[in-house]
Design an enzyme around this catalytic site. Structure first.
Site, PDB file in Angstrom:
ATOM      1  N   ASP A  40       0.808  -1.219   0.000  1.00  0.00           N
ATOM      2  CA  ASP A  40       0.000   0.000   0.000  1.00  0.00           C
ATOM      3  C   ASP A  40       0.845   1.275   0.000  1.00  0.00           C
ATOM      4  OD1 ASP A  40      -2.242  -1.627   0.079  1.00  0.00           O
ATOM      5  OD2 ASP A  40      -2.323  -1.602   2.270  1.00  0.00           O
ATOM      6  N   SER A  74       3.912  12.349   1.505  1.00  0.00           N
ATOM      7  CA  SER A  74       4.612  13.296   2.377  1.00  0.00           C
ATOM      8  C   SER A  74       3.628  14.346   2.898  1.00  0.00           C
ATOM      9  CB  SER A  74       5.769  13.951   1.634  1.00  0.00           C
ATOM     10  OG  SER A  74       5.355  14.361   0.363  1.00  0.00           O
ATOM     11  N   LYS A 133       1.825   2.221  -5.131  1.00  0.00           N
ATOM     12  CA  LYS A 133       2.369   1.701  -6.400  1.00  0.00           C
ATOM     13  C   LYS A 133       1.468   2.023  -7.591  1.00  0.00           C
ATOM     14  CE  LYS A 133       2.340  -2.327  -4.365  1.00  0.00           C
ATOM     15  NZ  LYS A 133       2.121  -1.973  -2.949  1.00  0.00           N
ATOM     16  N   GLY A 162      -4.586  -4.109  -3.880  1.00  0.00           N
ATOM     17  CA  GLY A 162      -5.571  -3.066  -4.149  1.00  0.00           C
ATOM     18  C   GLY A 162      -4.779  -1.821  -4.498  1.00  0.00           C
ATOM     19  N   HIS A 163      -4.739  -1.490  -5.777  1.00  0.00           N
ATOM     20  CA  HIS A 163      -3.908  -0.373  -6.239  1.00  0.00           C
ATOM     21  C   HIS A 163      -4.824   0.783  -6.666  1.00  0.00           C
ATOM     22  CE1 HIS A 163      -0.288  -3.220  -7.170  1.00  0.00           C
ATOM     23  NE2 HIS A 163      -0.708  -3.278  -5.925  1.00  0.00           N
ATOM     24  N   GLN A 170       1.977  -5.999  -3.240  1.00  0.00           N
ATOM     25  CA  GLN A 170       2.436  -6.140  -1.853  1.00  0.00           C
ATOM     26  C   GLN A 170       3.736  -5.336  -1.662  1.00  0.00           C
ATOM     27  OE1 GLN A 170       1.405  -9.451  -3.497  1.00  0.00           O
ATOM     28  NE2 GLN A 170      -0.495  -8.458  -2.990  1.00  0.00           N
TER      29      GLN A 170
HETATM   30  P1  GDP Z   1      -0.761   0.464  -3.566  1.00  0.00           P
HETATM   31  O1  GDP Z   1      -1.377  -0.820  -3.124  1.00  0.00           O
HETATM   32  O2  GDP Z   1       0.723   0.485  -3.324  1.00  0.00           O
HETATM   33  O3  GDP Z   1      -1.095   0.827  -4.981  1.00  0.00           O
HETATM   34  O4  GDP Z   1      -1.381   1.596  -2.630  1.00  0.00           O
HETATM   35  P2  GDP Z   1      -2.931   1.721  -2.171  1.00  0.00           P
HETATM   36  O5  GDP Z   1      -3.719   2.215  -3.320  1.00  0.00           O
HETATM   37  O6  GDP Z   1      -3.382   0.489  -1.503  1.00  0.00           O
HETATM   38  O7  GDP Z   1      -2.811   2.801  -1.024  1.00  0.00           O
HETATM   39  C1  GDP Z   1      -2.325   4.061  -1.251  1.00  0.00           C
HETATM   40  C2  GDP Z   1      -3.402   5.079  -0.843  1.00  0.00           C
HETATM   41  O8  GDP Z   1      -2.823   6.356  -0.711  1.00  0.00           O
HETATM   42  C3  GDP Z   1      -4.479   5.237  -1.901  1.00  0.00           C
HETATM   43  O9  GDP Z   1      -5.679   5.556  -1.255  1.00  0.00           O
HETATM   44  C4  GDP Z   1      -3.988   6.427  -2.732  1.00  0.00           C
HETATM   45  O10 GDP Z   1      -5.044   7.125  -3.365  1.00  0.00           O
HETATM   46  C5  GDP Z   1      -3.348   7.273  -1.676  1.00  0.00           C
HETATM   47  N1  GDP Z   1      -2.189   8.064  -2.094  1.00  0.00           N
HETATM   48  C6  GDP Z   1      -1.233   7.768  -3.005  1.00  0.00           C
HETATM   49  N2  GDP Z   1      -0.276   8.714  -2.999  1.00  0.00           N
HETATM   50  C7  GDP Z   1      -0.648   9.637  -2.091  1.00  0.00           C
HETATM   51  C8  GDP Z   1      -0.067  10.855  -1.610  1.00  0.00           C
HETATM   52  O11 GDP Z   1       1.008  11.268  -2.017  1.00  0.00           O
HETATM   53  N3  GDP Z   1      -0.754  11.519  -0.630  1.00  0.00           N
HETATM   54  C9  GDP Z   1      -1.935  11.082  -0.139  1.00  0.00           C
HETATM   55  N4  GDP Z   1      -2.511  11.814   0.800  1.00  0.00           N
HETATM   56  N5  GDP Z   1      -2.514   9.930  -0.562  1.00  0.00           N
HETATM   57  C10 GDP Z   1      -1.860   9.223  -1.515  1.00  0.00           C
HETATM   58  P1  IMO Z   2      -0.912  -4.087  -2.323  1.00  0.00           P
HETATM   59  O1  IMO Z   2      -0.442  -4.615  -3.636  1.00  0.00           O
HETATM   60  C1  IMO Z   2      -0.980  -4.600   2.012  1.00  0.00           C
HETATM   61  C2  IMO Z   2      -1.056  -8.708   3.521  1.00  0.00           C
HETATM   62  C3  IMO Z   2      -2.300  -9.204   4.229  1.00  0.00           C
HETATM   63  C4  IMO Z   2      -1.695 -10.203   5.194  1.00  0.00           C
HETATM   64  C5  IMO Z   2      -0.577 -10.821   4.367  1.00  0.00           C
HETATM   65  C6  IMO Z   2      -0.936 -12.143   3.691  1.00  0.00           C
HETATM   66  O2  IMO Z   2      -2.208  -3.371  -2.386  1.00  0.00           O
HETATM   67  O3  IMO Z   2       0.183  -3.323  -1.645  1.00  0.00           O
HETATM   68  P2  IMO Z   2      -2.470 -12.774   1.616  1.00  0.00           P
HETATM   69  O4  IMO Z   2      -3.916 -12.533   1.352  1.00  0.00           O
HETATM   70  O5  IMO Z   2      -1.556 -12.196   0.578  1.00  0.00           O
HETATM   71  O6  IMO Z   2      -2.167 -14.224   1.883  1.00  0.00           O
HETATM   72  O7  IMO Z   2      -2.167 -12.009   3.003  1.00  0.00           O
HETATM   73  O8  IMO Z   2      -0.243  -9.867   3.380  1.00  0.00           O
HETATM   74  N1  IMO Z   2      -1.274  -8.157   2.168  1.00  0.00           N
HETATM   75  C7  IMO Z   2      -1.205  -6.869   1.864  1.00  0.00           C
HETATM   76  N2  IMO Z   2      -1.016  -5.785   2.647  1.00  0.00           N
HETATM   77  N3  IMO Z   2      -1.073  -4.448   0.688  1.00  0.00           N
HETATM   78  C8  IMO Z   2      -1.240  -5.509  -0.118  1.00  0.00           C
HETATM   79  O9  IMO Z   2      -1.236  -5.420  -1.474  1.00  0.00           O
HETATM   80  C9  IMO Z   2      -1.352  -6.789   0.465  1.00  0.00           C
HETATM   81  N4  IMO Z   2      -1.541  -8.039  -0.031  1.00  0.00           N
HETATM   82  C10 IMO Z   2      -1.477  -8.860   1.024  1.00  0.00           C
HETATM   83  O10 IMO Z   2      -2.951  -8.160   4.890  1.00  0.00           O
HETATM   84  O11 IMO Z   2      -1.110  -9.531   6.280  1.00  0.00           O
HETATM   85 MG    MG Z   3      -2.902  -1.521  -1.841  1.00  0.00          MG
END
Ligand code: GDP
Ligand code: IMO
Ligand code: MG
Length: 424
Positions: A16, A333, A19, A43-44, A225
């Site tokens: 999270d 940031s 990415k 979840g991206h 991840q």
């Molecule tokens: P990913 O799994 O690495 O793609 O990241 P996620 O989408 O799960 O989580 C990142 C969260 O932070 C999302 O809700 C984005 O919309 C949000 N986000 C990304 N970059 C920024 C940032 O620079 N500032 C803020 N406030 N939110 C951000």
């Molecule tokens: P993105 O790509 C954050 C965590 C789960 C759990 C562990 C194992 O959005 O960054 P799994 O279902 O993969 O067997 O769970 O890994 N986990 C993540 N945490 N971001 C993710 O994906 C994750 N995918 C799995 O919460 O701790």
């Molecule tokens: Mg995510």
């Protein structure tokens, strides 16, 4: 920006990091975007033009300019969830049938894999991993134990193969006395998903990728991840079941290591984790709550509260080493814009000794050693160039670059595509 090689973008923390957002920002510089591991546990999130999308199995390169997107052999795919995701995108005008290519060698997550995921978690009791419940572990387990069902299997004798795998899973569930489940509806959706998937380009993605490279196309691999969740180097056993690291791009797509170019390592300006397992810099106080509130730190897929803490430079140095990171990307940031002071963990104290390396055991007797830096107390969310950065923020960046011995090339100051500063 492309090197004519395969560039890799991946998370350095517990996932999270942001990415999806950055892959979308970088997509105009590439011809092809490819996922190499993970599945619908990811979840991206992408935000642009006031719209928000959360992608799970589909690469984040689908929104900018008709690029080819590939789901590689290293991915585990749930056809029902894939169908739901793709149909949602279709509804908003993004038809991916011709430009989303799926590897024949990607493994399928069956409905019974999800039941097994729940059964294994229940059996672990208080030691449970806190998985996403998407069947990731059981699907990869079948792959490694040579019992998997692959996308390529859907073209030949699929019904028999499916039935045999399902029977094997049911026998395991019986032996665990885990019998109170009903997959009738899920199975129906899953079969519909299989038929839906047939409309996409199902390819030998390793041949395709290498051919694209030979013909001068540039490729960006999108990790899922993060390194601290890697099956080998993460906080085992509280990890996911794939190699989330740069090496995973080689095995998950069929790319030789000498073809890897830039490695973009993404981190937040602080740290989060969702699910169970050690987290040395976790904050249980008001500061942790403030980070969670300001950063909207709730899971993109599960909605679960994310645990929050200060940035951990010991863990980041380890991630940079394992991945061969060539440049860093710092996200969120802006979440720290109002803080008076900001802490960074520069070492750990374990059994009375200060250590700088990431140890085998981060679960017991780990105390972070912090350095405190002045906050910048400036709303940066509307900034358009690094020249606008306040002195205290520049100092924070310089401190991180020195500590991590790697340049920070991109700084994200908000969730929108446009809230991104690329440093010269
Ligand atoms: P990913 O799994 O690495 O793609 O990241 P996620 O989408 O799960 O989580 C990142 C969260 O932070 C999302 O809700 C984005 O919309 C949000 N986000 C990304 N970059 C920024 C940032 O620079 N500032 C803020 N406030 N939110 C951000
Ligand atoms: P993105 O790509 C954050 C965590 C789960 C759990 C562990 C194992 O959005 O960054 P799994 O279902 O993969 O067997 O769970 O890994 N986990 C993540 N945490 N971001 C993710 O994906 C994750 N995918 C799995 O919460 O701790
Ligand atoms: Mg995510």
């Amino acid at each position: 920006m492309s090197t004519g090689k395969v560039d890799v973008l991946l998370g350095l923390q517990w996932g999270d990091e942001g990415k999806g957002k950055v892959v979308d920002v970088l997509t105009p510089h590439y011809d092809v975007i490819a996922r190499f591991q993970g599945g619908p546990n990811a979840g991206h999130t992408l935000e642009f033009n006031g719209e928000k999308y959360v992608l799970r199995s589909i690469p984040s390169g689908i929104f900018q300019g008709g690029k080819i997107n590939i789901i590689g052999n290293g991915v585990v795919l749930a056809p029902d969830l894939f169908m739901a995701e793709a149909q949602e995108l279709e509804k908003s005008g993004h038809d991916l049938k011709r430009r989303l290519h799926i590897s024949k060698k990607a493994h399928l997550i069956m409905p019974t894999h999800r039941v097994l995921d729940a059964a294994y978690e229940a059996a672990k009791g208080s030691g449970k991993v806190g998985t996403t419940g998407k069947g990731i572990g059981p699907a990869y387990t079948d792959k490694i134990s040579r019992n998997g069902l692959r996308v390529g299997d859907i073209f030949d004798g699929f019904a028999e193969k499916y039935a045999a795998h399902k029977a094997r899973h049911e026998a395991i569930l019986q032996s665990m006395h885990y019998t109170n489940y009903d997959i009738t509806e899920a199975e129906q959706r899953w079969m519909e998903g299989i038929d839906y998937m047939r409309q996409f380009e199902i390819v030998d993605s390793e041949h395709e990728i290498n051919h694209l490279l030979q013909t001068g196309k540039s490729i960006l691999c999108e990790g899922a991840q993060g390194t601290m969740l890697d099956i080998d180097f993460g906080s085992y056993p509280f990890v996911t079941s794939s190699n989330t690291i740069t090496a995973g791009a080689c095995t998950g797509l069929g790319i030789g290591p000498n073809k890897i170019g830039h490695v973009y390592g993404i981190m937040k300006a602080y740290c989060t984790r969702v699910g169970a397992g050690p987290f040395p810099t976790e904050l249980f106080d008001e500061t942790g709550k403030k980070i969670r509130d300001l950063g909207h730190e709730y899971g993109a897929v599960t909605g679960r509260e994310r645990r929050c803490g200060w940035i951990d430079l010991v863990a980041l140095r380890y991630s940079i080493m394992i991945n061969g990171v060539t440049q860093l990307i710092m996200m969120k940031s802006d979440v720290l814009d109002t803080f008076d002071t900001i802490k960074a963990c520069v070492a750990y104290k374990q059994r009375g000794e200060v250590i700088n390396h990431f140890p085998y055991d981060i679960e017991h007797d780990i105390e972070p050693v912090y350095e405190t830096l002045p906050g910048w107390k400036t709303d940066m969310t509307g900034f358009t160039s690094e020249a606008q950065f306040p002195a205290a923020f520049k100092q924070y960046i310089a401190f991180l670059e020195a500590q991590l011995a790697t340049p920070i090339k991109i700084i994200s100051i908000g969730p929108d595509r446009n809230q991104t500063i690329i440093r010269e």
